[in-house]
Scaffold this motif. Structure first.
Motif, PDB file in Angstrom:
ATOM      1  N   THR A 141      60.286  24.997  15.988  1.00 16.83           N
ATOM      2  CA  THR A 141      59.405  25.871  16.754  1.00 16.83           C
ATOM      3  C   THR A 141      58.527  26.688  15.822  1.00 16.83           C
ATOM      4  N   ALA A 142      59.099  27.207  14.752  1.00 22.06           N
ATOM      5  CA  ALA A 142      58.326  27.993  13.796  1.00 22.06           C
ATOM      6  C   ALA A 142      57.253  27.133  13.139  1.00 22.06           C
ATOM      7  N   ILE A 143      57.579  25.902  12.825  1.00 20.45           N
ATOM      8  CA  ILE A 143      56.598  25.000  12.215  1.00 20.45           C
ATOM      9  C   ILE A 143      55.481  24.690  13.206  1.00 20.45           C
ATOM     10  N   GLU A 144      55.828  24.484  14.455  1.00 22.84           N
ATOM     11  CA  GLU A 144      54.808  24.213  15.473  1.00 22.84           C
ATOM     12  C   GLU A 144      53.865  25.396  15.628  1.00 22.84           C
ATOM     13  N   TYR A 145      54.410  26.609  15.664  1.00 25.10           N
ATOM     14  CA  TYR A 145      53.554  27.793  15.757  1.00 25.10           C
ATOM     15  C   TYR A 145      52.665  27.917  14.531  1.00 25.10           C
ATOM     16  N   GLY A 146      53.185  27.588  13.373  1.00 20.24           N
ATOM     17  CA  GLY A 146      52.382  27.629  12.156  1.00 20.24           C
ATOM     18  C   GLY A 146      51.245  26.620  12.197  1.00 20.24           C
ATOM     19  N   LEU A 147      51.520  25.414  12.698  1.00 21.30           N
ATOM     20  CA  LEU A 147      50.472  24.396  12.813  1.00 21.30           C
ATOM     21  C   LEU A 147      49.405  24.804  13.821  1.00 21.30           C
ATOM     22  N   ILE A 148      49.812  25.402  14.916  1.00 24.06           N
ATOM     23  CA  ILE A 148      48.848  25.868  15.912  1.00 24.06           C
ATOM     24  C   ILE A 148      47.968  26.959  15.326  1.00 24.06           C
ATOM     25  N   ALA A 149      48.563  27.899  14.602  1.00 22.73           N
ATOM     26  CA  ALA A 149      47.787  28.975  13.979  1.00 22.73           C
ATOM     27  C   ALA A 149      46.809  28.416  12.950  1.00 22.73           C
ATOM     28  N   ALA A 150      47.239  27.421  12.173  1.00 26.55           N
ATOM     29  CA  ALA A 150      46.352  26.807  11.180  1.00 26.55           C
ATOM     30  C   ALA A 150      45.195  26.082  11.866  1.00 26.55           C
ATOM     31  N   LEU A 151      45.466  25.384  12.947  1.00 28.34           N
ATOM     32  CA  LEU A 151      44.409  24.685  13.685  1.00 28.34           C
ATOM     33  C   LEU A 151      43.398  25.675  14.254  1.00 28.34           C
ATOM     34  N   ILE A 152      43.875  26.764  14.816  1.00 30.08           N
ATOM     35  CA  ILE A 152      42.972  27.790  15.355  1.00 30.08           C
ATOM     36  C   ILE A 152      42.116  28.378  14.243  1.00 30.08           C
ATOM     37  N   ALA A 153      42.708  28.620  13.071  1.00 30.20           N
ATOM     38  CA  ALA A 153      41.954  29.171  11.942  1.00 30.20           C
ATOM     39  C   ALA A 153      40.869  28.202  11.489  1.00 30.20           C
ATOM     40  N   VAL A 154      41.182  26.915  11.427  1.00 30.61           N
ATOM     41  CA  VAL A 154      40.187  25.922  11.001  1.00 30.61           C
ATOM     42  C   VAL A 154      39.032  25.862  11.998  1.00 30.61           C
ATOM     43  N   VAL A 155      39.336  25.899  13.278  1.00 26.06           N
ATOM     44  CA  VAL A 155      38.289  25.869  14.303  1.00 26.06           C
ATOM     45  C   VAL A 155      37.420  27.123  14.208  1.00 26.06           C
TER      46      VAL A 155
END
Length: 54
Positions: free
Chosen positions: A16-30
């Motif tokens: 779950t923590a990794i998934e939240y980290g990936l979502i945050a990284a995707l939002i930052a890239v966008v």
């Protein structure tokens, strides 16, 4: 020892923590992509206005 291994393999909190980290990284890239595009467009617009005033 076997029960410890089974408990470790069934633990989902790390995933779950990794998934939240990936979502945050995707939002930052966008956000970076959008802000870069908007910044370029604004720069072009202000350059056009500046040359029009001169």
């Amino acid at each position: 020892m076997k029960s410890l291994f089974l408990r470790f393999t069934q633990d989902q909190s790390g995933a779950t923590a990794i998934e939240y980290g990936l979502i945050a990284a995707l939002i930052a890239v966008v956000c970076i992509g959008v802000l870069t595009t908007v910044g370029s467009n604004l720069n072009n617009k202000f350059t056009s206005i500046s040359s029009g005033l001169n």
